[in-house]
Scaffold this active site. Structure first.
Site, short mmCIF file in Angstrom:
data_model
loop_
_atom_site.label_atom_id
_atom_site.label_comp_id
_atom_site.label_asym_id
_atom_site.label_seq_id
_atom_site.Cartn_x
_atom_site.Cartn_y
_atom_site.Cartn_z
CG ASP A 1 2.77 -13.68 5.78
OD1 ASP A 1 1.88 -13.81 6.65
OD2 ASP A 1 2.63 -12.98 4.77
N GLY B 1 -1.62 -7.15 -3.19
CA GLY B 1 -1.21 -7.43 -1.82
C GLY B 1 -0.83 -6.15 -1.12
N GLY C 1 -4.14 -9.97 -8.85
CA GLY C 1 -4.42 -9.72 -7.44
C GLY C 1 -3.54 -8.63 -6.89
CE1 TYR D 1 4.92 -3.21 2.95
CE2 TYR D 1 4.59 -5.57 3.27
CZ TYR D 1 4.78 -4.31 3.79
OH TYR D 1 4.85 -4.13 5.14
N GLY D 2 2.43 -4.96 -3.27
CA GLY D 2 2.58 -5.06 -4.71
C GLY D 2 1.34 -5.57 -5.41
#
Length: 928
Positions: free
Chosen positions: A776, A660, A658, A662-663
């Site tokens: 978050d 995201g 997957g 930032y990574g």
């Protein structure tokens, strides 16, 4: 001086010997790897030293960097707070301890070298030739009792060169045999130190051979001198200060001699280095295939002797080789073709040194980083609590003042009645006491003859003092009983609050506390004041004196019992109880007013001092959050990642799982003994993201393991990511089955969903108990295992409350309204859980209507600030809906604590899942 010897090439030809090119290439690779990692470690240490220098430089002049430097200086609170925000008493904790710094500096400055020891000089030279793969030293003529082999050092150079050098590396200008002509091996006369030489320096000098060789480009090789010339322990002592020795011990006999055992015992006594014992093949012998050698299960005499000496363990294999990733241990290799085991041995020696240094450096980073974070909490609390303490002090002192004034007003009538009652009940007793009174400093004739006016006045004064003292005692007791009640009720708390406020000011002057004591002195110290002749006493004295002065006589009276009773009687009858009570209370009020005004003025002064101090504290708090802690966290991330890559190597990336913001998350089959793993690859685009990532990593690594949080196994910094175009941080963590978003899409039973909600609350509660706020909480940050138990992941926005800067972070639909103001606390996680619980109860991932209608993030944020919340669905239970509404309340103070939410959820789960069965459409268990 250059010799005309054989120009050995950089790569030896692979021959039949055990030291072929393959072994040399592996050794070169291992030592080259060590140098690369040592360079990174050295850079990290330099950056750490610079950090502490900058930290010391930011301290105000006169503030000691450690207790030893400052002594008692700077103990005053105004002078013992450095620009770091840390009191002087704790500055030593955030400095680089000199012993640790010196030890680490020595560790990173020491380059490796291979040290060759052996049973005799011939076998040492033979092992050197095997390591280089070429015949450099003669082997057939050395050895024996008369051998005087000097210390030899082989280093890298572009040209072959032989020279003599002293231990401090000063080269001696001597003509050697190697300089005279052509030679294939280094001449024997140059190798030996002749004791009959007139030059003592030449005897102690080592022979330095410079040659172009691949192995020497990575590591120096030192051949120890003869035992008779210099003890091995002394040779090692010289080396360890500047080099990390990889010690080899050449053997050619089947057993150790008594002299060999003694030498090894001495080494073990003074040093803890492991040794690679290698049995060198006899000259001219063919390499014997290992299949014809002794069975592995058999223990050779050499093995037994080395085991007895403590070098080998009986639990290891016959060669004594430890596992790949264990701490370096000694090793015995008796098969000449297994010289390749030296690669494993040297790898373990070098890795042990690197890991020890990285671990020691990381401990310094983590210790100081924890102090910074704790200080941030202390500073934040100071900023929050000091204004409240000042307000509390002002309020309570005002209450105390008003209470004491009420006492003064209320007690006036009581005092009047009490004075009248006291005089009536004590009148006869007072008259008798006055009649029987023995005067001091007055000579009264026994026959009662008159005395002079001076003596009469003295007698009258003493009778007056007797009456006043009895009356004062009664008044004092009445006041003290009232004020003691006040003291017991809240004065103690007020005093403690003042003490804490004055601690951060000059400890030698507590003006405000002194004025508070004066307020109380007006009442509960009345007993001491009356007995010491206070102004109240003087006022009474003047009043009674006026009464007594009205008593007239024609001639001086005789001092008789009747006269004394008469004086006392007239004094008592002439006293005005109401005027006396009024005067006492009036003076009491005057004192109170004076002390109250002085207290208020000093409190304003104290508040002004705190205002300036808090302004500085806030600046320091910002500096810790924005500069000191992030900078140190990055150094900590680098040292810890270096430790992880040394121990477990770089992980192999599997398929992408997957992406995201930032990574990217990849599959990783196994790493560091963990299986299976997930690998999050993050490429920080700038310094801010580097710092955030480093702090996130520190918080995650500092957390104790918890079953409701995803485990972080380690980190590795990949300097070659993207072909070397960027640097990536690889976070290796526990791999779970799927996330909650995927689980809800597939369908989960109500009981399973409620259990997930309980798991999430438990995880958030644990984070809060550690002082962290997740910020978050959402569907994709809740992962499920194969049993559908939940774990919270992605602590990318997770921070301690004291380290939060008010930045707007999180996922829009889960963000509490106060997040947009920049002033928030851990209740934002309660809000986010309320939104998450809406999805859990709905059993789907469909957006709430209020959010689905929003065309953009800004539109969504504005609606949330105006009070937009998810709608109630028909399937919702009343208690579940009430819990959601409470969690996403717009007022953070009205949201329930998670300690209340958890038992409520448990009650809902017990009621819904045990009282009736699931509806068909809501009770579908996930079959995947």
């Amino acid at each position: 001086m250059e010799g005309d010897g054989v120009p050995w090439g950089s790569e030896p030809e692979s021959g039949p010997g055990p030291g072929g090119g393959g072994v040399i290439r592996e050794l070169c690779r291992g030592f080259g790897r060590y140098r690369r990692y040592l360079g990174r470690l050295r850079q990290n240490l330099r950056d750490t030293q610079k950090f502490f220098r900058d930290l010391r430089g930011s301290q105000p002049r006169g503030c000691p960097s450690s207790p030893a430097e400052g002594g008692e200086a700077g103990r005053g609170p105004a002078g013992d707070v450095a620009a770091t925000g840390l009191p002087a008493g704790q500055l030593s904790c955030i400095s680089f301890p000199p012993k640790e710094e010196k030890r680490l500096q020595q560790m990173v400055d020491c380059l490796p070298c291979i040290l060759i020891l052996g049973q005799d000089c011939s076998v040492k030279c033979q092992l050197l030739n095997l390591l280089l793969g070429v015949q450099v030293l003669p082997t057939n003529k050395l050895g024996g009792e008369n051998c005087k082999l000097r210390r030899l050092r082989f280093t890298y150079g572009t040209q072959t060169r032989v020279s003599l050098a002293l231990p401090d590396r000063y080269e001696l200008v001597h003509t050697l045999a190697a300089h005279q002509g052509t030679w294939e091996t280094v001449p024997e006369e140059d190798l030996e130190a002749r004791e009959d030489s007139e030059d003592a320096a030449r005897v102690l000098a080592e022979l330095e051979v410079t040659m172009r060789h691949a192995l020497l480009q990575e590591v120096d090789i030192v051949v120890a001198p003869c035992q008779g010339l210099r003890p091995t322990v002394d040779v090692l002592s010289d080396l360890v200060n500047d080099f990390l020795p990889v010690i080899t011990y050449a053997l050619h006999k089947d057993e150790l001699s008594e002299r060999d055992e003694q030498e090894l015992q001495e080494i073990r006594k003074y040093f803890s280095f492991p040794i690679f014992f290698f049995k060198v093949p006899k000259l001219g012998s063919e390499i014997i295939d290992s299949s014809t050698e002794r069975m592995e299960s058999e223990r050779s005499p050499l093995h037994r002797q080395l085991t007895d000496l403590g070098y080998l363990s009986s639990s290891l294999c016959n060669c004594g080789a430890p596992g790949q990733d264990t701490k370096a241990q000694s090793m015995l290799v008796e098969q000449s073709e297994k010289l390749r085991h030296l690669n494993t041995f040297s790898h373990q020696v070098l890795q042990t040194r690197l890991v020890d240094a990285a671990k020691a450096l990381n401990l310094v980073h983590c210790r100081c980083l924890d102090i910074f974070i704790n200080q941030a909490f202390d500073m934040q609390r100071d900023l929050q609590i000091t204004p409240k303490r000042l307000e509390y002090t002002r309020k309570k002192e005002n209450e105390l003042y008003e209470s004491l004034m009420n006492i003064a007003n209320r007690k006036q009538e009581e005092m009047k009645d009490m004075i009248v009652e006291t005089l009536n009940t004590m009148k006869e007793e007072l008259l008798d006491d006055a009649a029987n009174m023995e005067f001091k400093d007055v000579i009264v004739p026994e026959n009662g003859e008159p005395v002079g006016t001076r003596e009469i006045k003295c007698c009258i004064r003493q009778i007056q003092e007797l009456i006043i003292s009895r009356l004062n005692q009664a008044v004092a007791n009445k006041l003290i009983s009232s004020v003691d009640y006040l003291r017991e009720s809240f004065v103690g708390t007020l005093e403690r609050c003042l003490q804490s406020l004055e601690k951060s000011q000059d400890v030698s002057v507590h003006i405000t506390s002194n004025y508070l004591k004066q307020i109380l002195n007006a009442a509960y110290h009345v007993e001491v004041t009356f007995h010491s002749g206070s102004s109240v006493t003087r006022m009474l004295w003047e009043q009674i004196k006026q009464i007594i002065q009205r008593i007239t006589w024609v001639s001086p009276p005789a001092i008789t019992l009747e006269w004394k009773r008469k004086v006392a009687q007239e004094a008592i009858e002439s006293l005005s109880a109401s005027k006396l009570a009024k005067s006492i209370c009036s003076q009491f009020r005057t004192r109170l007013n004076s002390s109250h005004e002085a207290f208020a003025a000093s409190l304003r002064q104290l508040e002004a001092g705190h205002s300036g101090r808090l302004e500085k504290t806030e600046d320091l708090w910002l500096k810790v959050r924005k500069d000191h802690a992030p900078r140190l966290a990055r150094l900590s991330l680098e040292s810890r990642s270096l430790q992880d890559v040394l121990l477990h190597r770089k992980p192999k990336l599997g398929q992408e799982l997957g992406r995201g913001q930032y990574g990217v998350v990849y599959l990783c089959d196994s790493w560091g003994g963990h299986f299976p793993c997930a690998l999050k690859s993050v490429v920080p685009p700038d310094e801010k993201h580097w710092n955030d990532l480093a702090l996130e990593f520190h918080y995650m690594r500092s957390l104790p393991k918890h079953e409701r949080l995803v485990d972080l196994h380690g980190s590795v910094i990949d300097y070659s990511y993207g072909g070397g175009s960027s640097i990536a941080v690889l976070l290796i963590m526990e791999r779970l089955h799927r996330d909650l978003y995927t689980g809800l899409k597939a369908g989960l039973a109500l009981e399973t969903r409620l259990q997930i909600a309980l798991d999430v609350v438990e995880g958030i509660r644990f984070l809060h108990s550690q002082g962290l706020v997740h910020r978050d909480v959402k569907l994709k940050n809740v992962l499920l295992d194969k049993q559908n138990r939940a774990k919270i992941t992605d602590l990318g926005f997770c921070k301690p409350e004291a380290m939060m800067s008010g930045s707007i972070v999180g996922t829009p639909i889960h963000m509490a309204p106060e997040l947009f103001t920049g002033k928030y606390d851990n209740s934002v996680d309660v809000y986010a859980f309320g939104i998450l619980f809406w999805y859990i109860c709905s059993g789907s991932v469909k957006l709430p209507e209020a959010f689905e209608r929003c065309a953009s993030k800004d539109h969504l944020w504005n609606n949330v600030r105006r009070g937009a919340r998810p709608e109630r669905l028909p399937v919702f239970d009343e208690e579940c809906w009430q819990l959601m509404e409470a969690c996403w309340d717009g007022d953070p103070s009205q949201r329930p604590l998670l300690g209340i939410v958890q038992p409520m959820l448990q009650g809902i789960m017990d009621r819904l899942c045990k009282s009736h069965s699931e509806r068909p459409n809501r009770g579908l268990d996930d079959s995947t």
